[in-house]
Design an enzyme around this catalytic site. Structure first.
Site, PDB file in Angstrom:
ATOM      1  N   LYS A 109      49.817  13.304  -1.145  1.00 48.02           N
ATOM      2  CA  LYS A 109      50.263  12.315  -0.154  1.00 48.02           C
ATOM      3  C   LYS A 109      49.701  10.920  -0.489  1.00 48.02           C
ATOM      4  CE  LYS A 109      53.025  14.816   2.317  1.00 48.02           C
ATOM      5  NZ  LYS A 109      54.460  14.507   2.464  1.00 48.02           N
TER       6      LYS A 109
ATOM      7  N   ASN B   5      61.789  13.603   2.200  1.00 52.36           N
ATOM      8  CA  ASN B   5      60.962  14.292   3.196  1.00 52.36           C
ATOM      9  C   ASN B   5      60.442  15.662   2.769  1.00 52.36           C
ATOM     10  OD1 ASN B   5      60.307  15.106   6.168  1.00 52.36           O
ATOM     11  ND2 ASN B   5      61.852  16.610   5.527  1.00 52.36           N
TER      12      ASN B   5
ATOM     13  N   TYR C  74      47.369  18.755  -0.834  1.00 51.67           N
ATOM     14  CA  TYR C  74      48.171  17.994   0.140  1.00 51.67           C
ATOM     15  C   TYR C  74      47.702  16.542   0.184  1.00 51.67           C
ATOM     16  CZ  TYR C  74      50.915  17.118   4.371  1.00 51.67           C
ATOM     17  OH  TYR C  74      51.824  16.623   5.274  1.00 51.67           O
TER      18      TYR C  74
ATOM     19  N   ASP D 226      66.454  22.803  -4.760  1.00 55.28           N
ATOM     20  CA  ASP D 226      64.998  22.762  -4.935  1.00 55.28           C
ATOM     21  C   ASP D 226      64.688  21.394  -5.528  1.00 55.28           C
ATOM     22  OD1 ASP D 226      62.358  22.891  -5.808  1.00 55.28           O
ATOM     23  OD2 ASP D 226      62.490  25.026  -6.319  1.00 55.28           O
ATOM     24  N   VAL D 227      64.039  20.535  -4.742  1.00 54.78           N
ATOM     25  CA  VAL D 227      63.844  19.146  -5.192  1.00 54.78           C
ATOM     26  C   VAL D 227      62.874  19.025  -6.372  1.00 54.78           C
ATOM     27  CG1 VAL D 227      64.418  18.117  -2.951  1.00 54.78           C
ATOM     28  CG2 VAL D 227      62.015  18.659  -3.480  1.00 54.78           C
TER      29      VAL D 227
HETATM   30  N1  LIG Z   1      54.883  17.604  10.988  1.00 57.56           N
HETATM   31  C1  LIG Z   1      53.952  16.693  10.798  1.00 57.56           C
HETATM   32  O1  LIG Z   1      53.157  16.369  11.694  1.00 57.56           O
HETATM   33  C2  LIG Z   1      53.830  15.983   9.485  1.00 57.56           C
HETATM   34  C3  LIG Z   1      52.768  15.090   9.316  1.00 57.56           C
HETATM   35  C4  LIG Z   1      52.662  14.407   8.134  1.00 57.56           C
HETATM   36  C5  LIG Z   1      53.598  14.582   7.136  1.00 57.56           C
HETATM   37  N2  LIG Z   1      54.614  15.464   7.318  1.00 57.56           N
HETATM   38  C6  LIG Z   1      55.558  15.641   6.227  1.00 57.56           C
HETATM   39  O2  LIG Z   1      56.860  15.854   6.735  1.00 57.56           O
HETATM   40  C7  LIG Z   1      57.607  16.600   5.769  1.00 57.56           C
HETATM   41  C8  LIG Z   1      58.299  17.752   6.492  1.00 57.56           C
HETATM   42  O3  LIG Z   1      57.328  18.587   7.039  1.00 57.56           O
HETATM   43  P1  LIG Z   1      57.532  19.367   8.405  1.00 57.56           P
HETATM   44  O4  LIG Z   1      56.348  19.112   9.221  1.00 57.56           O
HETATM   45  O5  LIG Z   1      58.866  19.109   8.968  1.00 57.56           O
HETATM   46  O6  LIG Z   1      57.368  20.879   7.919  1.00 57.56           O
HETATM   47  P2  LIG Z   1      58.455  21.962   7.492  1.00 57.56           P
HETATM   48  O7  LIG Z   1      59.293  22.299   8.667  1.00 57.56           O
HETATM   49  O8  LIG Z   1      57.704  23.033   6.815  1.00 57.56           O
HETATM   50  O9  LIG Z   1      59.392  21.177   6.468  1.00 57.56           O
HETATM   51  C9  LIG Z   1      59.331  21.240   5.102  1.00 57.56           C
HETATM   52  C10 LIG Z   1      60.765  21.161   4.605  1.00 57.56           C
HETATM   53  O10 LIG Z   1      60.761  20.927   3.208  1.00 57.56           O
HETATM   54  C11 LIG Z   1      61.672  21.814   2.609  1.00 57.56           C
HETATM   55  N3  LIG Z   1      61.194  22.126   1.264  1.00 57.56           N
HETATM   56  C12 LIG Z   1      59.996  22.635   0.915  1.00 57.56           C
HETATM   57  N4  LIG Z   1      59.933  22.807  -0.409  1.00 57.56           N
HETATM   58  C13 LIG Z   1      61.127  22.391  -0.907  1.00 57.56           C
HETATM   59  C14 LIG Z   1      61.672  22.308  -2.200  1.00 57.56           C
HETATM   60  N5  LIG Z   1      60.983  22.701  -3.286  1.00 57.56           N
HETATM   61  N6  LIG Z   1      62.925  21.817  -2.336  1.00 57.56           N
HETATM   62  C15 LIG Z   1      63.631  21.417  -1.269  1.00 57.56           C
HETATM   63  N7  LIG Z   1      63.169  21.464  -0.023  1.00 57.56           N
HETATM   64  C16 LIG Z   1      61.921  21.943   0.159  1.00 57.56           C
HETATM   65  C17 LIG Z   1      61.706  23.050   3.499  1.00 57.56           C
HETATM   66  O11 LIG Z   1      62.963  23.716   3.414  1.00 57.56           O
HETATM   67  P3  LIG Z   1      63.197  25.004   2.485  1.00 57.56           P
HETATM   68  O12 LIG Z   1      61.989  25.859   2.634  1.00 57.56           O
HETATM   69  O13 LIG Z   1      64.440  25.619   3.016  1.00 57.56           O
HETATM   70  O14 LIG Z   1      63.365  24.459   1.108  1.00 57.56           O
HETATM   71  C18 LIG Z   1      61.527  22.452   4.873  1.00 57.56           C
HETATM   72  O15 LIG Z   1      62.763  22.139   5.462  1.00 57.56           O
HETATM   73  C19 LIG Z   1      56.623  17.018   4.689  1.00 57.56           C
HETATM   74  O16 LIG Z   1      56.702  16.128   3.593  1.00 57.56           O
HETATM   75  C20 LIG Z   1      55.281  16.863   5.381  1.00 57.56           C
HETATM   76  O17 LIG Z   1      54.238  16.639   4.479  1.00 57.56           O
HETATM   77  C21 LIG Z   1      54.748  16.188   8.472  1.00 57.56           C
END
Ligand SMILES: NC(=O)c1ccc[n+]([C@@H]2O[C@H](COP(=O)([O-])OP(=O)(O)OC[C@H]3O[C@@H](n4cnc5c(N)ncnc54)[C@H](OP(=O)(O)O)[C@@H]3O)[C@@H](O)[C@H]2O)c1
Length: 252
Positions: A161, A89, A157, A62-63
């Site tokens: 960000k 990430n 959010y 848990d980061v």
């Molecule tokens: N997809 C997009 O279009 C988009 C756009 C802008 C920014 N982002 C950014 O990209 C990143 C990843 O998002 P995603 O779109 O790939 O969604 P996602 O699949 O929901 O990924 C989030 C990841 O973060 C991990 N996580 C969440 N809370 C955590 C914690 N407390 N400790 C450790 N790991 C944690 C989750 O794994 P666990 O639940 O297993 O911990 C999951 O693997 C995020 O920072 C998001 O803001 C994504």
């Protein structure tokens, strides 16, 4: 650095963007540490990469918890000896609600991962990169289009960000004397669990609901590998990578 000796850490490596980046780094020959709370999802990423235990390190983490981040970096040091790239990430979101109705606990949960988690991982990486020989490394923070403009009802959010952008700039400045480089990737609508709802329809600035274009997260993987492979005297300070037809430019 010989290609096979480069080491990276990807947080949130079990799903979505983090998974795509971990796969791309492994394909490029990096040794990769994968962190996230769900061990089975991290192991699934390793399996899909066809990687072995020699090149990968799975650490359920848990980061947002300082002791767990310290344990993660101790394991990286023990197994790989150094860290060249952190893809910072792991992130989360809260359900969109009117600003005045946002409960405190929802606010705090997003701050804990998006800002405190990013800070803790960046600080541990900075310390390790500063101390190691050869010295230095690169931190790539995952911002968002929301580091520039909000969606309706997205205070935790969007605020976190925007905070990530401040963290990126500060680390880029404070890292100069130690060969620690920091850049940020701002993604718009990569296919992931977080953006599932966008295919159905999400609230727009004018209050209507509309589906939005999304893109394959493998393009983010390629972009991060490009940033990671630059020599340490060169930095992509910010990169915006987005689905071409999503609302952002042109105010809609
Ligand atoms: N997809 C997009 O279009 C988009 C756009 C802008 C920014 N982002 C950014 O990209 C990143 C990843 O998002 P995603 O779109 O790939 O969604 P996602 O699949 O929901 O990924 C989030 C990841 O973060 C991990 N996580 C969440 N809370 C955590 C914690 N407390 N400790 C450790 N790991 C944690 C989750 O794994 P666990 O639940 O297993 O911990 C999951 O693997 C995020 O920072 C998001 O803001 C994504």
């Amino acid at each position: 650095m010989a290609a096979g000796n480069r080491t990276a850490l990807v947080t949130g490596a079990g799903t979505g963007v983090g998974k795509a980046v971990a796969l791309a780094l492994l394909k490029d020959g990096y040794r990769v540490a994968l962190a996230g709370r769900r061990k089975d999802m991290l192991e699934q990423t390793v399996k899909e990469a066809g990687a072995n235990g020699k090149n990968t390190l799975v650490v359920p983490t848990d980061v947002g918890k300082p002791d767990q981040v310290a344990a993660l970096f101790a394991q990286i040091k023990e197994k790989f000896g150094r860290l060249d790239t952190l893809f910072n990430n792991a992130g989360g979101n809260a359900p969109g609600v009117p600003f005045d109705e946002l409960p405190y606990d929802k606010w705090q949960a997003v701050v804990d991962v998006n800002l405190t988690g990013m800070f803790l991982c960046a600080q541990a990486a900075f310390r390790m990169m500063k101390e190691q020989t050869p010295r230095g490394g690169r931190i790539i923070n995952n911002g968002s289009i929301s580091a520039h403009v909000p969606r309706p009802g997205s205070a935790p959010y969007t605020a976190t960000k925007h905070g990530v952008t401040g963290l990126t700039k500060t680390i880029a400045l404070d890292g100069r004397n130690f060969e620690v480089v920091c850049g940020q990737i701002d993604i718009g609508n990569a296919i992931s669990p977080m953006t599932e709802r966008m295919a159905q329809g999400v609230r727009q600035a004018n209050g209507t609901m509309a589906p939005e274009a999304r893109m394959d997260p493998s393009h983010v993987g390629d972009a991060v590998v490009f940033m990671a492979n630059l020599p340490l005297d060169v930095n992509v300070h910010t990169m915006t990578i987005m689905a071409s037809k999503m609302p952002f430019v042109g105010r809609g």
